[in-house]
Enzyme design. Structure first.
Site, PDB file in Angstrom:
ATOM      1  N   HIS A  52       2.173  -2.608   2.634  1.00 60.82           N
ATOM      2  CA  HIS A  52       1.446  -1.371   2.897  1.00 60.82           C
ATOM      3  C   HIS A  52       1.401  -1.135   4.408  1.00 60.82           C
ATOM      4  CE1 HIS A  52      -0.635  -0.919  -1.150  1.00 60.82           C
ATOM      5  NE2 HIS A  52      -0.115  -2.137  -1.232  1.00 60.82           N
ATOM      6  N   TYR A  67     -10.390  -1.875  -3.643  1.00 57.42           N
ATOM      7  CA  TYR A  67      -9.052  -2.208  -4.129  1.00 57.42           C
ATOM      8  C   TYR A  67      -9.017  -1.888  -5.614  1.00 57.42           C
ATOM      9  CZ  TYR A  67      -4.880  -5.019  -5.184  1.00 57.42           C
ATOM     10  OH  TYR A  67      -3.640  -5.450  -5.601  1.00 57.42           O
ATOM     11  N   ASP A  92      -6.857   0.955  -1.218  1.00 56.36           N
ATOM     12  CA  ASP A  92      -5.664   1.063  -2.052  1.00 56.36           C
ATOM     13  C   ASP A  92      -6.128   1.566  -3.423  1.00 56.36           C
ATOM     14  OD1 ASP A  92      -3.402   0.802  -3.544  1.00 56.36           O
ATOM     15  OD2 ASP A  92      -3.133  -1.344  -3.191  1.00 56.36           O
ATOM     16  N   ASN A 133      -4.026   2.916  -5.611  1.00 54.98           N
ATOM     17  CA  ASN A 133      -2.923   2.695  -6.558  1.00 54.98           C
ATOM     18  C   ASN A 133      -2.590   3.935  -7.379  1.00 54.98           C
ATOM     19  OD1 ASN A 133      -1.569   0.107  -6.445  1.00 54.98           O
ATOM     20  ND2 ASN A 133      -3.562  -0.827  -6.855  1.00 54.98           N
TER      21      ASN A 133
END
Length: 258
Positions: free
Chosen positions: A246, A109, A149, A151
């Site tokens: 998501h 993450y 993720d 980002n």
């Protein structure tokens, strides 16, 4: 075949209430990478739904209700690495890795910089430090599947409103270049090796009916070493149900444990 699913759950208990684990039961997955669990393992114990496979691992953030990663594994790993060994990352529970010989399956993450300059600085610092780590794994000819993720939306086609986000975290030039450099050398975007369809997104703002309009970003990935590129069989983003802001990214590989 070997199926791996990744999902930012935006709260594993919230995803459970929305039917994620019922859907997961039908997937016959070999590994599931979860980000943003937002729970302490002690809060989940006693409820078997949160331990769906034979081998289940959580890496919690020190701060309750924040961040956290998980791995659900059908096959017993040789080793599980809880954290990357960097305190500034591990205190937020951002990295969890299972190893099967030379195969590394990682749930990551990555930081978001949307809340301000301080968080963007942490994200930038992580990217700088993480790149040599990844390069070292590839240099040893290990097989790496980095799920999570990230980002970052890589290309213009990976974000619906790219012109309006050129100065926003997640689509900044240096972030996109970080991915471009990674994909130019030792790693590949597994999804794009198979799926070239347009309007493929994994995250939508919860404002302005963004999901309904499909105004999204593709920021969740399977990033794989070059030596796995010919092992990708199928890749999809599952949008049939809503478990989170998501969507799950589901990729099937050839049998990775032979």
């Amino acid at each position: 075949m070997f199926k791996i699913i990744t999902l930012n759950a935006n709260g594993i208990r919230a995803a459970e209430r929305k039917g994620f684990f019922q859907w997961l039961e039908q997937q016959n997955a070999d590994a599931v990478c979860i980000q943003e669990t937002k729970a302490q393992q002690s809060q989940l114990e006693g409820n078997p739904v949160f331990f769906p496979f034979d081998y289940n691992y959580y890496h919690d953030a020190e701060k309750k209700g924040y961040s956290g990663t998980a791995l659900y594994l059908k096959h017993k790993p040789d080793e599980v690495k809880t954290g990357i060994g960097w305190e500034e990352v591990d205190c937020e529970g951002r990295y969890l890795e299972a190893r099967y010989g030379d195969l590394h399956i990682i749930s990551l993450y990555m930081h978001s910089g949307t809340s301000g300059e301080e968080r963007q600085a942490k994200k930038d610092a992580f990217m700088i430090k993480f790149r040599p780590y990844l390069d070292d794994l590839a240099a040893d000819n290990h097989r790496v599947i980095l799920c999570g993720d990230i980002n970052i939306a890589h290309m213009e086609r990976d974000i619906r409103n790219w012109k309006g986000n050129l100065k926003n975290s997640g689509f900044l030039p240096h972030e996109r270049q970080w991915l471009s450099d990674l994909f130019a050398l030792n790693y590949k975007d597994a999804f794009r090796l198979i799926n070239q369809e347009e309007l493929q997104y994994t995250w939508w703002s919860q404002r302005s009916r963004a999901r309904e309009k499909n105004v999204g970003w593709r920021i969740d990935y399977h990033i794989i070493t070059n030596n796995l590129a010919d092992q990708v069989i199928d890749a999809e983003i599952y949008i049939g149900e809503v478990f989170s802001d998501h969507a799950p990214v589901v990729i099937t590989y050839q049998d990775l444990l032979k």
